[in-house]
Design a protein around this motif. Structure first.
Motif: not given
Length: 474
Positions: A305-322
């Motif tokens: 369940f926690g790792v689902l957040f890992f996956a989602v926020f990995t993708l979220v971090s990309g646009p923020l870093a761009d």
């Protein structure tokens, strides 16, 4: 001056979907292989390969073998980096995937200590070293496939796809262990947190053998890749280095150091949340060194369940870093990791809800710090040494962070009589080192990946002298 417009002849030959799938599937397989070893290192290897030790010593011995792979990773980064910078990314990625797949499959057919004595343990160590050697070349190659084929303003987003392999590999690997554990449950009256006799006898081997199927799929996808235009231009211009390793250490040592410390907090958090937490969560509350007392199935479901957040926020971090930059994004995330390490005890003390919140927060921060690394580390180095430089930074950090993190965590857990507060302080200390390195470093999001660009954060005379001539103005 800006780079000239890209002509049709220079257009990327790889489609967007091919790039993203090829960078994702390989790291998914590689992390799957690593996770199933990490799970087995906690669940079955202490009794199968270190049966003559007390439980704590057996666990530490199993973790020591787990950490041995981290020592092999920088060697793999040098070897595969040399091949990748000299011959190309595609063939090197195929070789790293094959090496990892063969080593993982062979772990699934190893004899145990009861069957072969110390030879069994030695073979386990050898296969683990092969796994580390392969992963040393996998990550940087996958990150380069993603970023060197990405539009300039979307490099961090593309760079999150190889990073996404980490949570996906975790879910597949641990999900498979859960299914096998459910099909081979402990007998009535046995400790439900411990695996059954059937699981210890042969069930644990299934995930290792299954990796062969995943490797075949990964090889099929990667064989369809062509080299990125950035590397092809470098090779056609005769700018390939004879000894990329020598160039990196002579002219880009500062980037190597910064990249290594950029990754430090990420690695420590990564292995505390995935490896140490499994030991801590499963250990009985009345043990000599008490833990949380959850059954294996319950705690792994909580972790997934926690790792689902890992996956989602990995993708979220990309646009923020761009949008905001890699450095700015990571400074805030690393500061949050530092605070997170200091609140472990209050969170876990809240009961099951607090433990779930602890896992969710930890894995959320993991996604936010891991995602931008797929673009940041490659951007530190020019094309001719990018595979070598990014790979060494990523994997030397694995020694400073991941190789010792589970071992140190168990020792601190024991020293605090079962409380995780010292483990949290350890995480905060590593986050502080990463934060300092980020404050020293420079932003990389606006650099060009063409060979002639001097990477951000270099700035020394040696860096400028070493960068080959290019039609792109710095």
């Amino acid at each position: 001056m800006s780079a000239p417009a890209t002509s049709p002849a220079q257009a990327p030959a790889n489609s967007r979907s091919r790039v993203l799938v090829a960078s994702l599937i390989g790291t998914t397989i590689e992390f799957y292989d690593f996770y199933i070893y990490a799970t087995a290192a906690v669940l079955v290897f202490p009794s199968l390969f270190f049966p003559n030790s007390d439980p704590t010593t057996a666990l530490l011995s199993s973790f020591a073998v787990f950490g041995a792979a981290m020592v092999a990773r920088p060697i793999g980064a040098v070897v595969f980096g040399h091949l990748g910078d000299r011959l190309g990314r595609k063939g090197t990625l195929v070789a790293s995937l094959l090496t990892m797949g063969i080593a993982t499959f062979l772990i699934g057919v190893l004899p145990t200590y009861e069957q072969a004595g110390w030879i069994a343990t030695a073979l386990l160590v050898l296969m683990r070293l092969a796994q580390g050697f392969a992963l040393g070349g996998e990550w940087s190659g996958a990150a380069l496939v993603a970023t060197e084929n990405a539009p300039k303003n979307k490099r961090a987003l593309y760079g999150t796809f190889p990073q996404l392999g980490a949570p996906l590999g975790f879910i597949i690997g641990n999900g498979l262990f859960l299914i096998i554990g459910a099909l081979l449950p402990s007998s009535a009256g046995a400790d439900p947190s411990q695996p059954s006799e059937a699981f210890l006898s042969w069930g644990w081997r299934i995930p290792f053998l299954f990796s062969a199927v995943m490797v075949v799929i990964g090889l099929w996808v990667r064989m369809r890749l062509v080299e990125a235009p950035v590397f092809s231009k470098t090779r056609e211009a005769g700018l390939v280095r004879k000894l990329p390793l020598a160039t990196v250490f002579r002219s880009h040592w500062r980037q190597l150091l910064l990249g290594t410390f950029f990754m430090l907090a990420t690695y420590v958090l990564f292995y505390l949340m995935t490896t140490f937490s499994l030991s801590y969560g499963r250990t009985a509350t009345d043990a000599a060194v008490p833990g949380l007392g959850y059954s294996y199935t319950t705690f792994v479901l909580m972790m997934i369940f926690g790792v689902l957040f890992f996956a989602v926020f990995t993708l979220v971090s990309g646009p923020l870093a761009d949008k905001y930059g890699r450095r700015a994004t990571l400074i805030w995330v690393t500061a949050a990791i530092l605070v997170f390490g200091l609140v472990w005890v209050p969170l876990i003390g809240m009961g099951t809800l607090g433990v779930v919140l602890w896992l969710v927060l930890g894995f959320t921060l993991m996604g936010m710090t891991f995602g931008p690394m797929g673009a940041l580390l490659p951007e530190l180095f020019p094309t001719s040494v990018r595979y070598t430089g990014s790979g060494i930074s990523y994997n030397v950090s694995s020694i400073l962070g991941a190789a010792v993190a589970p071992f140190i965590a168990v020792a601190l857990w024991e020293a605090a009589d079962g409380s995780p507060w010292l483990v949290g302080v350890y995480l905060s200390s590593m986050a502080l080192l990463t934060l300092i390195s980020l404050l020293i470093g420079k932003e990389t999001k606006d650099i060009a990946l063409d060979e002639g660009e001097t990477p951000a954060g270099s700035g020394t005379t040696a860096d400028r002298d070493e960068a080959p001539a290019s039609p792109v103005a710095p």
